[in-house]
Design an enzyme around this catalytic site. Structure first.
Site, PDB file in Angstrom:
ATOM      1  N   HIS A 156       0.824  -1.217   0.000  1.00 36.49           N
ATOM      2  CA  HIS A 156       0.000   0.000   0.000  1.00 36.49           C
ATOM      3  C   HIS A 156       0.857   1.266   0.000  1.00 36.49           C
ATOM      4  CE1 HIS A 156      -3.367  -2.637   1.443  1.00 36.49           C
ATOM      5  NE2 HIS A 156      -2.382  -3.209   2.115  1.00 36.49           N
ATOM      6  N   SER A 279      14.278  20.453 -17.739  1.00 40.09           N
ATOM      7  CA  SER A 279      13.114  21.311 -17.928  1.00 40.09           C
ATOM      8  C   SER A 279      13.556  22.548 -18.701  1.00 40.09           C
ATOM      9  CB  SER A 279      12.548  21.707 -16.562  1.00 40.09           C
ATOM     10  OG  SER A 279      11.863  22.943 -16.654  1.00 40.09           O
TER      11      SER A 279
END
Ligand code: ARG
Length: 406
Positions: A156, A279
């Site tokens: 999880h 970027s």
């Protein structure tokens, strides 16, 4: 170029363009396979006395030359030629004349295309499996570099138990190896000779020998009866795409872990500059685009599989032109899988686990299960009781020992 089926009435150019579709580009990859199957068919016609030795040698020589020239980029299938079969027969006739007009005895493009696709698939299965093995080798190198580093195992996305890089990579490695073995097993389904089924119902008037073409092409069996052949078109395609979907899903789960582990928050892995992209605006960024695209590309496989199944769905028996459109989905899926498997070893070689960051994540709570198991071993009480005691007593948890893999 006259189309093989042309009988004098002109065809609306839009209809020709639409029905031809992408076949001229798609069929490029089938050229060597269609040539091989055509030579096997011609050799069989020779054995059965339908071709002279001179005809066969002109046909085989001409087809081989065409294949070599195509591989060198000296010609490509034109839209007017419709598909690989028409292009080869037309160009063969332009080259050797009359003998080329004899080769289509006892065959149809319907069985021709299946033979070419199956030969192509057998070839691709091997290529893809070999590429997959290079990913396994890259995972092995990663384990040699960093395998002993301890890190949390998650369920999880919550820290669960102590684990190691070796266990993390080993799970992926084992599953990819299993996927590759399954992919190779699909070749049994693929390796059936469709030649001699012709348009779908055989050629009772021609004394063809399906065993001869089977042997020549190395197919494991001859597909019988002839009416099964067109019913099966798309099944080998679906089987290959299914196995590739599972394979790429494992690659995508690996990719998802890498993206997560490479965040500043996790910091378990550092990605080498050569595998990160930047970027345009933020000067500090190093992005795991490679891994994100691997994750996205995995989606192409179930999509292609779904397209194949949907095209087949509801078709009556026999050949239908619908089946031509299977090729686009198949090749798209295979190309995407190949691209992923090509880049994956480079990506894996660019991963380095950060031992200190992994260690810092090894919270003592990870040993709660071990504490319960220790109580069982020491006192012989039921696990459920030991579980409650360990849960209530965080003092019974111990720091994870270095490289304390279970
Ligand atoms: N390009 C066609 C295909 O992929 C070849 C078979 C064409 N047969 C026909 N009867 N029109 O299905």
């Amino acid at each position: 170029m006259t189309r093989l089926w042309e009988k004098g009435e002109p065809l609306d150019p839009k209809v020709l363009a639409y029905t031809t579709g992408d076949d001229p580009e798609l069929d490029a990859r089938l050229v060597p396979h269609d040539v091989r199957a055509s030579i096997a068919h011609a050799s069989m016609l020779r054995e059965r006395g339908y071709l002279s030795a001179a005809d066969l040698s002109a046909i085989a020589g001409g087809l081989e030359a065409l294949a070599a020239e195509h591989a060198r980029g000296e010609w490509s299938i034109t839209p007017e030629e419709e598909d690989v079969h028409t292009a080869l027969e037309g160009r063969l006739e332009a080259r050797i004349g009359e003998p080329a007009r004899r080769i289509h005895l006892g065959r149809s493009r319907n069985d021709q295309v299946l033979a070419a696709i199956r030969l192509y698939l057998l070839h691709e299965i091997e290529r893809l499996a070999a590429a997959g093995e290079r990913t396994l080798a890259a995972l092995d190198r990663l384990v040699v570099r960093d395998g002993a580093i301890a890190l949390p195992g998650y369920t999880h996305l919550q820290r669960a138990m102590p684990s190691t890089v070796e266990l993390w990579a080993g799970g992926v490695r084992a599953e990819i190896a299993e996927d590759l073995a399954s992919l190779r097993r699909v070749s049994v389904r693929v390796s059936r000779n469709p030649l001699g089924s012709a348009a779908g119902y055989g050629v009772p008037e021609v004394s063809i020998d399906r065993e001869s073409t089977r042997r020549a092409l190395g197919f494991q069996s001859t597909q019988e009866p002839v009416t099964a052949v067109q019913l099966s078109r798309g099944k080998p395609e679906a089987a290959v795409l299914f196995e590739l979907a599972l394979l790429l899903e494992d690659c995508a789960r690996l990719a998802a872990d890498v993206c997560l582990y490479a965040t500043a928050e996790f910091g378990f892995v550092r990605l080498a500059p050569r595998i990160t992209t930047g970027s345009s605006m933020m000067p500090q960024k190093r992005n795991p685009d490679l891994w994100e695209l691997v994750r996205a590309d995995a989606a192409a496989l179930p999509a292609a599989l779904q397209e194949v199944l949907a095209i087949r769905h509801g078709l009556p028996s026999g050949y239908h032109r619908d089946l031509q459109r299977l090729k686009g989905a198949l090749f798209r899926g295979i190309d995407r899988a190949e691209a992923v498997l090509e880049v994956l070893p480079v990506g894996i070689d660019g991963i380095a686990f950060d031992e200190a960051r992994c260690k810092a994540a090894l919270d003592p709570s990870l040993t709660a299960t071990a504490a319960a198991n220790r109580i069982v071993a020491a006192e012989g009480i039921p696990f459920r009781d030991a579980y409650r005691r360990a849960a209530a007593d965080p003092g019974s948890w111990e720091p994870v020992r270095d490289a304390a893999a279970p």
